[in-house]
Motif scaffolding. Structure first.
Motif, PDB file in Angstrom:
ATOM      1  N   GLY A  10       0.795  -1.235   0.000  1.00 19.98           N
ATOM      2  CA  GLY A  10       0.000   0.000   0.000  1.00 19.98           C
ATOM      3  C   GLY A  10       0.817   1.269   0.000  1.00 19.98           C
ATOM      4  O   GLY A  10       0.285   2.368  -0.210  1.00 19.98           O
ATOM      5  N   GLY A  12       2.781   2.145  -2.239  1.00 27.73           N
ATOM      6  CA  GLY A  12       2.784   2.685  -3.600  1.00 27.73           C
ATOM      7  C   GLY A  12       3.948   2.257  -4.471  1.00 27.73           C
ATOM      8  O   GLY A  12       4.315   2.934  -5.425  1.00 27.73           O
ATOM      9  N   LYS A  13       4.524   1.094  -4.165  1.00 27.87           N
ATOM     10  CA  LYS A  13       5.689   0.594  -4.928  1.00 27.87           C
ATOM     11  C   LYS A  13       5.338   0.389  -6.400  1.00 27.87           C
ATOM     12  O   LYS A  13       6.035   0.841  -7.296  1.00 27.87           O
ATOM     13  N   THR A  14       4.227  -0.351  -6.639  1.00 27.12           N
ATOM     14  CA  THR A  14       3.840  -0.658  -8.022  1.00 27.12           C
ATOM     15  C   THR A  14       3.535   0.618  -8.794  1.00 27.12           C
ATOM     16  O   THR A  14       4.046   0.838  -9.894  1.00 27.12           O
ATOM     17  N   THR A  15       2.730   1.475  -8.191  1.00 28.79           N
ATOM     18  CA  THR A  15       2.294   2.715  -8.848  1.00 28.79           C
ATOM     19  C   THR A  15       3.485   3.608  -9.186  1.00 28.79           C
ATOM     20  O   THR A  15       3.608   4.101 -10.307  1.00 28.79           O
ATOM     21  N   ARG A 100      -8.698   0.230  -2.358  1.00 24.51           N
ATOM     22  CA  ARG A 100      -8.435  -0.697  -3.473  1.00 24.51           C
ATOM     23  C   ARG A 100      -9.099  -2.064  -3.264  1.00 24.51           C
ATOM     24  O   ARG A 100      -8.906  -2.985  -4.034  1.00 24.51           O
ATOM     25  N   ARG A 140       1.642  12.571  -0.988  1.00 26.08           N
ATOM     26  CA  ARG A 140       2.416  12.943  -2.175  1.00 26.08           C
ATOM     27  C   ARG A 140       1.914  12.113  -3.356  1.00 26.08           C
ATOM     28  O   ARG A 140       1.534  10.949  -3.183  1.00 26.08           O
TER      29      ARG A 140
END
Ligand SMILES: Nc1ncnc2c1ncn2[C@@H]1O[C@H](COP(=O)(O)OP(=O)(O)OP(=O)(O)O)[C@@H](O)[C@H]1O
Length: 172
Positions: A10, A12-15, A100, A140
């Motif tokens: 969650g 935000g690694k993938t994004t 999500r 951010r």
């Protein structure tokens, strides 16, 4: 150069790494969770947690001498030159995960893990503080986070670990 991008689910690694890829960077990006599923690099299904138990040794041999960016909440368990640890305020993390579609109890569990610095502590223990780059993603957007990851890749950012403190989330 091997850059691990890790962090509690969650954060935000993938994004952020997908935003990086969209810029056409020439650094290969490995989404490890996809590799684990597509190459059956797991030992069993954890029914309670609705997840797969990763076979770390099988992943290690599958990766071999990898290069580029390795993205996963497990990425810090593998050899790397620099380790980016994404962070996110637990309350925002919980909201992101629930938004999500993650079950509330799983979102809460990850938020508590984030507040306890679990991934950061593992990364520092396994790689040393001089190889760890903590990036706070709270409030951010993914593009700004991608900028920070690009700075780590380019060697334009100093290592930093332990500057983020989310322990107040755990207060009653
Ligand atoms: N910087 C951000 N600000 C707000 N929301 C974000 C940000 N980055 C990602 N999100 C959202 O948070 C959720 C989790 O993002 P993402 O899947 O990229 O996290 P992750 O760290 O890769 O998670 P996992 O380890 O479970 O794969 C998604 O719904 C995504 O849209």
């Amino acid at each position: 150069m091997r850059i691990a991008v890790t962090g509690t689910p969650g954060t935000g690694k993938t994004t952020a790494t997908e935003a990086l890829a969209d810029r056409g960077v020439d650094t290969p990006i490995i989404h490890l969770n996809d590799e684990i599923k597509s190459h059956d690099l797991w030992t069993e299904r954890d029914v309670d947690r609705d997840s797969l138990v990763t076979d770390i040794e099988a992943v290690r041999s599958h990766l071999g001498e990898w290069d580029g960016v390795l993205e996963s909440h497990l990425a810090h368990h593998f050899a790397a030159d620099r380790v980016v640890v994404l962070r996110c305020g637990p309350a925002e993390l919980e909201s992101r995960l629930e938004a999500r579609g993650d079950p509330p109890e799983k979102a809460r569990e990850n938020a508590e893990s984030e507040a306890l610095d679990v991934v950061l502590s593992e990364a520092v223990e396994e790689h040393g503080p001089e190889a760890v780059y903590e990036i706070d993603t709270t409030d951010r957007n993914p593009e700004a986070v991608a900028d920070d990851i690009a700075a780590v890749i380019a060697g334009e950012r100093e290592p930093s670990a332990g500057e983020v403190d989310f322990t107040e989330y755990l207060l009653p």
